[in-house]
Design an enzyme around this catalytic site. Sequence first.
Site, PDB file in Angstrom:
ATOM      1  N   LYS C  87       0.893  -1.201   0.040  1.00 37.07           N
ATOM      2  CA  LYS C  87       0.023  -0.142  -0.018  1.00 37.07           C
ATOM      3  C   LYS C  87       0.926   1.244   0.042  1.00 37.07           C
ATOM      4  O   LYS C  87       0.539   2.181  -0.641  1.00 37.07           O
ATOM      5  CB  LYS C  87      -0.911  -0.047   1.219  1.00 37.07           C
ATOM      6  CG  LYS C  87      -2.162  -1.233   1.192  1.00 37.07           C
ATOM      7  CD  LYS C  87      -3.141  -0.911   0.184  1.00 37.07           C
ATOM      8  CE  LYS C  87      -4.181  -1.876   0.031  1.00 37.07           C
ATOM      9  NZ  LYS C  87      -5.096  -1.655  -1.071  1.00 37.07           N
ATOM     10  N   GLU C 109      -9.508   6.487   2.801  1.00 43.09           N
ATOM     11  CA  GLU C 109     -10.500   5.330   3.451  1.00 43.09           C
ATOM     12  C   GLU C 109      -9.549   4.203   3.802  1.00 43.09           C
ATOM     13  O   GLU C 109      -8.436   4.014   3.048  1.00 43.09           O
ATOM     14  CB  GLU C 109     -11.766   4.902   2.529  1.00 43.09           C
ATOM     15  CG  GLU C 109     -11.109   3.789   1.541  1.00 43.09           C
ATOM     16  CD  GLU C 109     -10.094   4.188   0.613  1.00 43.09           C
ATOM     17  OE1 GLU C 109      -9.838   5.280   0.350  1.00 43.09           O
ATOM     18  OE2 GLU C 109      -9.441   3.325  -0.026  1.00 43.09           O
ATOM     19  N   SER C 380       1.674  -9.778  -0.687  1.00 39.09           N
ATOM     20  CA  SER C 380       1.210  -8.206  -0.756  1.00 39.09           C
ATOM     21  C   SER C 380       1.379  -7.493   0.559  1.00 39.09           C
ATOM     22  O   SER C 380       1.636  -6.331   0.689  1.00 39.09           O
ATOM     23  CB  SER C 380      -0.210  -8.103  -1.167  1.00 39.09           C
ATOM     24  OG  SER C 380      -1.269  -8.595  -0.604  1.00 39.09           O
TER      25      SER C 380
HETATM   26  C1  LIG Z   1      -1.728  -6.656   2.172  1.00 38.11           C
HETATM   27  C2  LIG Z   1      -3.032  -6.670   1.358  1.00 38.11           C
HETATM   28  N1  LIG Z   1      -3.088  -7.064   0.169  1.00 38.11           N
HETATM   29  C3  LIG Z   1      -4.076  -6.719  -0.841  1.00 38.11           C
HETATM   30  C4  LIG Z   1      -4.942  -5.979  -0.308  1.00 38.11           C
HETATM   31  C5  LIG Z   1      -6.367  -5.723  -1.413  1.00 38.11           C
HETATM   32  O1  LIG Z   1      -6.204  -4.530  -2.015  1.00 38.11           O
HETATM   33  P1  LIG Z   1      -5.720  -4.350  -3.607  1.00 38.11           P
HETATM   34  O2  LIG Z   1      -6.289  -5.453  -4.259  1.00 38.11           O
HETATM   35  O3  LIG Z   1      -5.873  -3.082  -4.048  1.00 38.11           O
HETATM   36  O4  LIG Z   1      -4.067  -4.740  -3.699  1.00 38.11           O
HETATM   37  C6  LIG Z   1      -4.973  -5.097   0.957  1.00 38.11           C
HETATM   38  C7  LIG Z   1      -5.850  -4.460   1.083  1.00 38.11           C
HETATM   39  O5  LIG Z   1      -6.006  -3.544   2.301  1.00 38.11           O
HETATM   40  C8  LIG Z   1      -3.983  -5.493   1.645  1.00 38.11           C
HETATM   41  O6  LIG Z   1      -3.946  -4.974   2.807  1.00 38.11           O
END
Ligand SMILES: Cc1ncc(COP(=O)(O)O)c(C=O)c1O
Lengths: 281, 281, 418, 418
Positions: C87, C109, C380
């Site tokens: 993020k 948000e 992620s």
């Molecule tokens: C660690 C992590 N991965 C994925 C996501 C999903 O968001 P996005 O699909 O925009 O990557 C989030 C959202 O808070 C997240 O914290």
Amino acid sequence: MGLERVFADGPAFVPYVAAGDPSYEESLEYVEALERGGADVIELGLPFSEPIAEGSTIQEAVVRSLEAGMTPDRYFEFVEDLDVDVPLVCMTYYNLVAQYTNDETGERGPRAFAERAAEVGIEGFVVVDLPAEEAGPLREACDEFGLDLVFIIAPTTKGDRLEQMREHVSGYVYVQARLGVTGAREDVSDQTEESLARVADWDVPKAVGFGIKTGEHAERIVAAGADGIIVGSALVDIIAAGADGEYPFTETAQRLESKARELKEGALAGAEKRAATEQSD
Amino acid sequence: MGLERVFADGPAFVPYVAAGDPSYEESLEYVEALERGGADVIELGLPFSEPIAEGSTIQEAVVRSLEAGMTPDRYFEFVEDLDVDVPLVCMTYYNLVAQYTNDETGERGPRAFAERAAEVGIEGFVVVDLPAEEAGPLREACDEFGLDLVFIIAPTTKGDRLEQMREHVSGYVYVQARLGVTGAREDVSDQTEESLARVADWDVPKAVGFGIKTGEHAERIVAAGADGIIVGSALVDIIAAGADGEYPFTETAQRLESKARELKEGALAGAEKRAATEQSD
Amino acid sequence: MSTDKMFGEYGGQFVPESLMPAIEELTDAYERYVLDNEDGFMDEFRRRLADFGGRPLPLQHAESLSERYDTAVYLKREDLLHGGAHKLNNALGQVLLAKYMGKERIIAETGAGQHGTATAMAAAHLDMPCEIYMGETDIRRQRPNVFRMKINGAEVNPVTTGRGTLKEAISETMRDWATTVENTHYVIGSVVGPAPFPRMVRDFQAVISEEAREQVQEKAGRFPDAVLACAGGGSNTMGTFHHFVDDEGVGLYAVEAGGSSLQVDEVEGVAPNSASLSTGEEGVLHGARTKLLQDSDGQIMESHSVSAGLDYAGVGPELAHLVDEERVEAVNVDDDSALEAFHRLSQDEGIIPALESAHAFGYLEEHHDELGDVVVVNVSGRGDKDLETVLEETEKRDLDVAPDMSVLRDAAGSGGDL
Amino acid sequence: MSTDKMFGEYGGQFVPESLMPAIEELTDAYERYVLDNEDGFMDEFRRRLADFGGRPLPLQHAESLSERYDTAVYLKREDLLHGGAHKLNNALGQVLLAKYMGKERIIAETGAGQHGTATAMAAAHLDMPCEIYMGETDIRRQRPNVFRMKINGAEVNPVTTGRGTLKEAISETMRDWATTVENTHYVIGSVVGPAPFPRMVRDFQAVISEEAREQVQEKAGRFPDAVLACAGGGSNTMGTFHHFVDDEGVGLYAVEAGGSSLQVDEVEGVAPNSASLSTGEEGVLHGARTKLLQDSDGQIMESHSVSAGLDYAGVGPELAHLVDEERVEAVNVDDDSALEAFHRLSQDEGIIPALESAHAFGYLEEHHDELGDVVVVNVSGRGDKDLETVLEETEKRDLDVAPDMSVLRDAAGSGGDL
Ligand SMILES: Cc1ncc(COP(=O)(O)O)c(C=O)c1O
Ligand SMILES: Cc1ncc(COP(=O)(O)O)c(C=O)c1O
């Protein structure tokens, strides 16, 4: 000649309520009370689950209406069931327009929505999250079925955008009195006059909304040059009090009617004031 | 001729208790009870706040003793107050030796500690966290004051290390019967015989400790070749039961005495058995 | 309508008029600073991503998983980014852009709290006042993140409407923005919202695939057969895919939260999943036309996933488009599979993933034999924020792979809950 | 006694005989694998530190602090290391070494839980069974870390003796080791314990200063005037100092936990601080001669600090030596100062530091005008693990810098404590 006609004979009072709030039956009576109170056009909300432009008053109205079972189809029935003579404008969000499906033809989208709206006697739309840039398909459908598409001019709308909207608007222009979301306020925004000034030479009527709460507000805004006032939250607050059991149903309808009268009279007083000032100039 | 003498007339029983556990007065009686039960040498623990080589039984004894106010100075008084004839060995951790300060001369460290120990009649030391490599200063002090420095041979002690320790050891060698920390066990470790075999040709007596609980254990270990047995936790368990109020004080002293007797007799039985085996070989 | 607001038929700018000028201003700023590197914006962004964020981040060969699946599995370690998730790539980019634009205040948000914490960190780093909207349900299930935002000096505004999750938080932030748009920038947390957000957020996140594409060639000596990333809004997904989109042989898998079931409850308006790509219909939400979880009237459904960060009824319009184009495959795994994958990665690789990321590993477990010889999976984020949820959800389910947690209960005495 | 067991008069190998063979074996392995890179051990270690750990880590110019103090302040970002603290440098090194040595099981002690989590992660990564000893008090104040260890598949053994903190956990781990020494490696968590641990742990941690020394020259164009690191056992301290020791102009500051007071309570055997370098006396603890918090008899005191990871009565022997040699300056700050620094760094730089690391920043605040023009501060870890403690301790103290946390209480309803 569309919605413009209602502004011809003096300042228009344009109330907003969410259809079906807090129930189908009560809501019918409330809308009729607004007409008795002097409404010239009624903006009837078709509630959407994500009302991103509304303050808490109207958000809660939307929740009450949805929980009582309101849907687009029920909405159109509601309009058919209404016994009012003033023009009705459907105020909603674009996804409900985009998803609307004509059950017989299977057609889906703005055209199907506009067709059905025209059928039940709606005369125009305000689609809160549909800026002019994205309004092509709905604009076409409105033209086909003789409906007005009302746009909102925000305090931030300036320059090219303003010009562009001038071309697209019909019926009346909704002049947003202040930045932010809907909700009744204690004061009249300074931005109102500025905003009115920016559209002064447009040839559609100018109706001002966002934050108007009292007859006195209405008077000041009309005195400042508005052709009409749009009032939502101040009326919805009365419905909310009824829904909370603070007042019985008939009293709530009466309170709505007299609030409407206060606002309409404020508007009329404002018009007189303006006439006086204009003469003295 | 130092501590070796007590192993001359047959297998020695070497009990361990923490001095001052659970109180100064009671502890004096307990030590004396051990002598009555047949102790040949008594390892008297000087409690250290971080007893890293002890299982929970002795850890708790250390806590009881410290909470009752035991300090190195009190410890030496304790030894003076003791009315026993058998030799005493001070068992402790190195920091207490290193920090010990002679209040009169201001001297601090192993020499001051050894001097004071010798003064009160202590005949040797076991310093649990002092391997031969680090023992130089204390070794010297022991030599100066005629004290024995007992080393522990662990099951893991092999090769060069073993040879090196052979040179440094005096009094007796403490053969650790198993890996791990102190604590009474239900069985005799298989490692015991192996360990004894490794030091078989050393000319100091071999006392085996760690985990011995019963007369029968004692018997088996002496039969396997030990010159003595060292028993701590099995005795401390009795003191703990007394401290917990399970038995009155005098009964606890008697229980200690008879446990000591059981162990001593086991050792004697083991010696007979060994003699018998040796003859039949 | 200029085409670059769109991705095929998805995208656009469906917002109240009061926001349109801000969106035009943002579009202009995006083009100048991000696309044209005016005033060295992108250089500064990249420098801060490196120094403050810790980039570049490794592409790690995952030994246990590679053995388990007889496939070369590589992990893109976004969990190591400052703040604990991908993020920050976006939050830092947008807060910096807001500074270049002369804005004085940041709002955002958050769902899982990861975007909120990233924004709060970026705002503290760049000395911008910051307020974060967060649904009350999410505040409860992601308390450590609430704490972190506060600690970083941000205000956290609880959102009580609806079910109190991400959807409501976005709506509420848009309401704030409609009021304060002149001095405030809205740092949206994923590749969603009106143009130019989806493109801009993707560009900030594309550093993931920019690095990964080079790294995988270096480590595996070739392009991967498959690239996996979880998809909520789709920012890590698009970030992980972007530079691979033109590499035809590389399969791109967007793994959505299948929740407890793919079936929806129309009457209650609830979808027990967040699989908008897999099961959603085209519609308009939060400023963009995209795939949505909605009922037949167009009312938005409450989504549900065990992972707060995937719990969203919409998805980025570009991703919707790439799925329609069959360039990206939309797949999903359910809550159980994600939880199991969470434990598996923790135990076998020593990496505690975010529950969001765990979805990608759930898919790997279920479909590893269809993914080819070299697979890149984006981690992620890290799972520290999910410990409470995982404890609770794991106990409910009695999963085989879960560790015994009694030591925590035993020592709870004077300590309180975890 | 070979001199390389010693640092001046500090160090040595004061352990029960049963451990001596293991220590000799370890010394041999250390010399072969670490010092001589036999079988490419160090290459593998560095590769794993990069891919799994995320190294190299940035040296970040801290803009707000630099302005606040009118000094160029650089942050060495160990908080970005996998696991959230510098601890992984050592844990990974030792677990890998244990593997090279053919050991089959890992044990470790932990205080703050950071070494425990690092070891659990490294053990999961390298597929080694792992048990962690942790005092019950620490289990309560660092619950998220307990959870993480369990999630990574480690056993966590609560230690109930004494005050239930790090000192007792080390003793208990040594007891385990004494029993299992043949197949088990004890991964000690700091530059403490018997030789070769202090040297070996320092060598694994020295990557911090190896990187920082290059980075500061690159960024500041010169050597720093001062390098600051908090000191508990001293592993991040020695890691941060090591490559600067020979750079004469560089001041090295080991910042200890001053706790609530530097006075000790001899009767209770309690030091309300952990400032063993500043106030301790030479003695022998946990296998080494070093500076200790002890009473005049040599009984070890219970230390106390608001930060669990500094809460230790001893300190690494090399550090004690360098302080005696006046190469390192031993300084300290109290709990309040550390808490304030925690909030300051969080709010002004967008980095939530570990409470341990916050001590270094407390010293910077108090003495910035004596430190010269270029200062490097090691951010030894991130503060996620400390959120509960900080909430509690901050509320007790009514600190000016603390944020208002009412949003957390208001939403606590169905959620339970933080
Ligand atoms: C660690 C992590 N991965 C994925 C996501 C999903 O968001 P996005 O699909 O925009 O990557 C989030 C959202 O808070 C997240 O914290
Ligand atoms: C973040 C952090 N910094 C510092 C320390 C203190 O240890 P050392 O002094 O060995 O670096 C710890 C110990 O847990 C820690 O977690």
